[in-house]
Design an enzyme around this catalytic site. Structure first.
Site, PDB file in Angstrom:
ATOM      1  N   ASN A 255       0.670  -1.343  -0.002  1.00  8.27           N
ATOM      2  CA  ASN A 255       0.312   0.093   0.172  1.00  8.27           C
ATOM      3  C   ASN A 255       0.527   1.618  -0.284  1.00  8.27           C
ATOM      4  O   ASN A 255       1.511   1.921   1.216  1.00  8.27           O
ATOM      5  CB  ASN A 255      -1.778  -0.041   0.943  1.00  8.27           C
ATOM      6  CG  ASN A 255      -2.059  -1.186   1.342  1.00  8.27           C
ATOM      7  OD1 ASN A 255      -2.589  -1.174   0.322  1.00  8.27           O
ATOM      8  ND2 ASN A 255      -2.395  -1.447   1.878  1.00  8.27           N
TER       9      ASN A 255
ATOM     10  N   GLU B  21      -7.608  -2.986  -2.880  1.00  8.91           N
ATOM     11  CA  GLU B  21      -8.148  -2.588  -2.085  1.00  8.91           C
ATOM     12  C   GLU B  21      -7.653  -1.319  -2.047  1.00  8.91           C
ATOM     13  O   GLU B  21      -7.013  -0.706  -1.223  1.00  8.91           O
ATOM     14  CB  GLU B  21      -7.163  -3.618  -1.118  1.00  8.91           C
ATOM     15  CG  GLU B  21      -8.217  -4.941  -0.995  1.00  8.91           C
ATOM     16  CD  GLU B  21      -6.946  -5.732   0.334  1.00  8.91           C
ATOM     17  OE1 GLU B  21      -5.744  -5.292   1.082  1.00  8.91           O
ATOM     18  OE2 GLU B  21      -7.565  -6.306   0.877  1.00  8.91           O
TER      19      GLU B  21
ATOM     20  N   ASP C 153      -6.441 -14.933   2.024  1.00 10.27           N
ATOM     21  CA  ASP C 153      -5.466 -14.089   2.211  1.00 10.27           C
ATOM     22  C   ASP C 153      -4.968 -14.558   3.483  1.00 10.27           C
ATOM     23  O   ASP C 153      -5.417 -14.374   4.481  1.00 10.27           O
ATOM     24  CB  ASP C 153      -6.492 -12.915   2.879  1.00 10.27           C
ATOM     25  CG  ASP C 153      -5.677 -12.146   3.402  1.00 10.27           C
ATOM     26  OD1 ASP C 153      -4.543 -11.905   2.958  1.00 10.27           O
ATOM     27  OD2 ASP C 153      -5.918 -10.566   3.401  1.00 10.27           O
TER      28      ASP C 153
ATOM     29  N   GLU D 131      -0.559 -11.877  10.969  1.00  7.25           N
ATOM     30  CA  GLU D 131      -1.905 -11.709  10.983  1.00  7.25           C
ATOM     31  C   GLU D 131      -2.915 -11.994  10.774  1.00  7.25           C
ATOM     32  O   GLU D 131      -3.879 -11.190  12.153  1.00  7.25           O
ATOM     33  CB  GLU D 131      -2.436 -10.615   9.199  1.00  7.25           C
ATOM     34  CG  GLU D 131      -2.863  -9.562   8.701  1.00  7.25           C
ATOM     35  CD  GLU D 131      -3.756  -9.879   7.646  1.00  7.25           C
ATOM     36  OE1 GLU D 131      -2.617  -9.256   6.792  1.00  7.25           O
ATOM     37  OE2 GLU D 131      -4.662  -8.475   7.269  1.00  7.25           O
TER      38      GLU D 131
HETATM   39  C1  GCV Z   1      -0.423  -3.976   2.455  1.00 13.23           C
HETATM   40  C2  GCV Z   1      -4.928  -7.970   3.336  1.00 13.23           C
HETATM   41  C3  GCV Z   1      -4.123  -7.046   4.584  1.00 13.23           C
HETATM   42  C4  GCV Z   1      -3.807  -5.967   4.311  1.00 13.23           C
HETATM   43  C5  GCV Z   1      -2.939  -6.282   3.567  1.00 13.23           C
HETATM   44  C6  GCV Z   1      -3.550  -6.674   2.390  1.00 13.23           C
HETATM   45  C7  GCV Z   1      -2.144  -7.188   1.086  1.00 13.23           C
HETATM   46  O1  GCV Z   1      -5.971  -7.426   3.031  1.00 13.23           O
HETATM   47  O2  GCV Z   1      -5.205  -6.846   5.802  1.00 13.23           O
HETATM   48  O3  GCV Z   1      -3.139  -5.238   5.513  1.00 13.23           O
HETATM   49  O4  GCV Z   1      -2.185  -4.804   2.963  1.00 13.23           O
HETATM   50  O5  GCV Z   1      -4.338  -8.091   2.686  1.00 13.23           O
HETATM   51  O6  GCV Z   1      -1.756  -8.270   1.016  1.00 13.23           O
HETATM   52  O7  GCV Z   1      -1.713  -6.297  -0.136  1.00 13.23           O
END
Ligand code: GCV
Length: 769
Positions: free
Chosen positions: A260, A341, A415, A443
């Protein structure tokens, strides 16, 4: 201690003494006896000393003194001097590491010697850095190991017993040095050494989801390691230790910034900071990469568009790439998250992912750079089952990417869940190099509170058979390029490092960083062996500690699956922070960010039908896989509710109804964590109290986390199953409402367990059926 070290130095003596000693048997024998006696004394002394506190900073590179007298004697007799000519920064790093490691493990300074003038030399280098090595006739073996591999050999050099570490390139020497040190760290014998190794995958990369304000997305170990405000003038000593740790396990790339992305990292001041980091990492064979925000031409370039087919945009990226390579000549390339996203991407201009990737690829190609383009995409409108969208989108683009593009694919199609089937893109894009993205940071696996050894998860996906070219077409063969003959190969792990003193928050998080590197080097390596070597290097060689804790580690991932998402359940965690349970999560804008979208529980049953009667996602796999997983009869229990909707009273393989099986699995998960606590309590005194107490405290939390998951999930699903808890099941500690009210990541408190079910150990399968 001082006296012993001095005595040793006397024993190995000057060059003249050493050479003469070779021809005088009794003297050699006397020396060997003295060494053994001294080593035995050292052990007695260290056994009597209290276990030294250890804050975990040293990771697996602690190099404590060898506490096995026979091994110590063998090592001290076999390595008496270091011959490592050459002054490149990488050779210096290898020399420093060997000296540091040998000093620590052998308890004495190993002298540097210009030549192999006596037996016991460790001769290290490339044919270019050492004439001795060039003359050894290792040509054939060296040809086989390529740029990064190495050969470690017991050899006779000029009639003298020698250990040789040879490689074609300096970085291979460094990897060989770390390998020999690991050999010693794990107390393996030196007799008849013959090791030939090279990595199976070319780019072995950490992905840091680190932001420029030093926050870390999904990071649970403090702040980002990169001190952007202090760079480029001030360089934290920690950067070198980070590089050493990575090099020791063969990691050769680091993406410094979050996917991101923030375009600012591509501006000149930041590129100078990146250059400073690259300068620290370079001697350790580590290249830096950056994330490229697709809209950077607009945000920092003043353009009105980021359309990848616009000539001005293409020229901007070319100029930017030229600037980057002028600043950092060995820059690795870009990692890109686009149209995912909320990140900008080529689809904002009705272009494809291939259009976007190829534009960047053209910009970096003249400099030897690559683009890692992520396949983690799903529509903003949720039109169809989210787990099928990446395949729907990328499969038609096979063969449309430039030669220096890799498509980076997460291990599973959703994910990083505790368990997912392998991603259906593996095996489905034969004309495109695919790289595997694993998540090392936890995560969805209990952040820094839960002890979850991830190597069995990594191994499960690497071993998964895509059947793309018949049986045996494993994911490992897709990503090492052997299945389709790709030369560009890569693997990424989302890093779990931060500024916490021990790097990873949970002391066992270090094992996941370590295992990622080891499996990236050799995807066929066994997770149990990796666990054992990590334990020995990180804690102790005490056989009972190693056996018990290894079994605990090997079981820990399955344990987490059981108390979080058994039987193929997925995405039922709390919203946003993803810590703890949230099967009730619904609403909030988009369906596929909720739990109810995935479990679909009602009074008839639970599970997501991905067969032809449902979303048909299973049809994205090769026929044998689709047939196995698409049938209720042959799907493994571990993926049941991922692919099927099942009635609450339907019978499982165990003979239990689905509801009873669910309760049984959740119970088993909690029970297993209690077993982990007992195991850990039982090894108190075999390792330093500091790390023991840290892990013990985290395990206490993990038990609460497991109970929280179990109670919340079962109470929630019970509303639909309308079945009682089977006899013998532990009653929930709190009401469903109590659990539903918790929105933050705080762990609930529980009274003493009234119902602890005693199970002795971890005898259950460490791999699912
Ligand atoms: C970096 C998931 C995570 C996000 C992450 C995303 C991705 O949605 O919760 O924090 O973003 O994966 O891998 O891009």
């Amino acid at each position: 201690m001082k006296g012993r070290a001095m005595g040793e130095r006397r024993g190995t003596g000057s060059r003249g003494q050493g050479t003469a000693g070779e021809t005088r048997g009794p003297r050699v024998l006397r020396r060997a006896i003295v060494r053994i006696v001294l080593a035995a004394l050292a052990i007695v002394v260290s056994a009597a000393a209290p276990l030294r506190a250890d804050d975990g900073y040293g990771l697996w590179l602690r190099y404590p003194r060898v506490d096995d007298a026979a091994r110590m004697a063998e090592y001290r007799a076999s390595i008496t001097r270091l011959v490592l000519p050459g002054e490149s920064p990488t050779l210096r790093a290898a020399r420093d590491e060997l000296r540091r490691g040998l000093r620590g493990m052998l308890g004495m300074e190993i002298p540097i010697s210009p030549s192999v003038s006596a037996s016991g030399a460790l001769l290290v280098g490339t044919p270019a850095s050492s004439r001795r090595i060039a003359a050894l006739g290792l040509g054939e073996e060296l040809r086989r190991v390529g740029d990064e591999g190495f050969v470690i050999r017991a050899a006779s050099v000029g009639g003298r017993r020698t250990i040789v570490i040879a490689a074609n390139r300096d970085v291979g020497v460094l990897y060989g040095a770390f390998h020999l040190l690991r050999h010693l760290q794990t107390h393996r014998p030196l007799a008849d050494l013959s090791i030939v190794q090279s990595p199976r995958i070319g780019r072995r990369v950490l992905n840091h989801w680190d932001n420029l304000d030093r926050s870390v997305e999904r990071g649970y170990a403090g702040r980002s390691l990169w001190e952007w405000d202090a760079l480029p003038d001030s360089l934290s000593a920690r950067y070198v230790d980070y590089a050493r740790a990575n090099a020791s396990i063969g990691i050769n790339g680091t993406v410094l910034t979050n996917v991101n992305a923030n375009a600012r990292v591509l501006t000149a001041p930041y590129l100078h900071k990146v250059r400073a980091l690259a300068g620290v990492f370079r001697p350790y064979g580590i290249r830096v990469y950056l994330t490229a925000r697709f809209s950077a031409p607009m945000e920092i370039g003043g353009l009105e568009t980021a359309d990848p087919l616009d000539p001005a945009v293409r020229a901007w990226w070319k100029a930017k790439a030229d600037e980057i390579y002028r600043t950092i000549p060995d820059f690795g390339g870009f990692l890109v998250k686009a149209n995912s996203e909320g990140q900008p991407g080529p689809q904002d201009y009705q272009r494809t992912h291939a259009d976007g990737a190829n534009m960047l690829a053209e910009a970096v190609a003249p400099h030897g750079g690559i683009v890692m383009w992520r396949a983690f995409v799903y529509s903003a409108e949720t039109p169809t089952d989210r787990v099928r969208q990446a395949h729907d989108e990328f499969h038609p683009l096979d063969g449309r990417f430039q030669g220096n593009v890799l498509v980076q694919v997460k291990n599973g199609p959703l994910d990083f869940q505790p368990r997912e089937p392998f991603h259906p893109l593996f095996g489905a894009m034969p004309r495109t190099p695919l790289m595997l993205e694993l998540q090392i940071t936890q995560e969805y696996l209990g952040h820094a509170s839960d002890l979850v050894y991830l190597a069995p998860l990594f191994e499960e996906v690497l071993d998964a058979d895509t059947h793309a070219r018949g049986a045996g077409s494993t994911v490992a063969k897709v990503i090492d390029g052997s299945l389709e003959g790709h030369r560009l190969t890569a693997i990424a792990g989302v890093a779990n490092t931060g500024t916490d003193r021990n790097w990873t928050g949970h002391p066992f998080g270090q094992a996941n960083w370590y295992a990622f590197g080891r499996l990236a080097w050799d995807p066929d390596a066994a997770s149990a062996e990796i666990a054992e070597e990590w334990l020995r290097m990180t804690f102790t060689h005490d056989p009972s500690f190693v056996a018990l804790v290894k079994a605990m580690m090997m079981r820990s991932r399955e344990t987490a699956v059981e108390y979080m998402t058994p039987l193929g359940l997925h995405h039922i965690m709390a919203r946003d922070h993803h810590y703890g349970p949230g099967p009730w999560v619904e609403g909030g804008g988009r369906a596929d960010w909720t739990s109810v979208y995935y479990h679909r529980a009602d009074t008839l049953g639970v599970g997501f039908d991905r067969t032809a009667a449902g979303s048909s996602a299973v049809a994205q796999y090769a026929a044998p896989v689709a047939a196995r997983w698409g049938s209720r009869q042959t799907v493994p229990d571990s993926l049941l509710l991922w692919f099927h909707r099942v009635g609450w009273t339907e019978r499982m393989r165990s003979g239990r109804t689905l509801w009873d099986e669910l309760v049984h699995r959740y119970d088993a998960g909690v029970d297993s964590v209690r077993g982990m606590r007992r195991t850990w309590d039982g090894v108190r005194g075999t390792i330093d109290p500091e790390r023991h107490a840290d892990v013990a405290a985290r395990l206490a939390t993990q038990e609460k986390v497991a109970r929280w998951w179990r109670d919340a999930a079962l109470l929630y699903f019970q509303q639909f199953s309308r079945q009682p808890f089977p006899p013998g099941a532990e009653p929930p500690a709190h009401s469903l409402e109590f659990y539903r009210r918790r929105v933050g990541p705080e762990v609930p408190e529980f009274g003493e367990a009234t119902h602890a079910i005693a199970r002795p150990g971890f005898s259950g399968p460490s791999r699912p059926r």
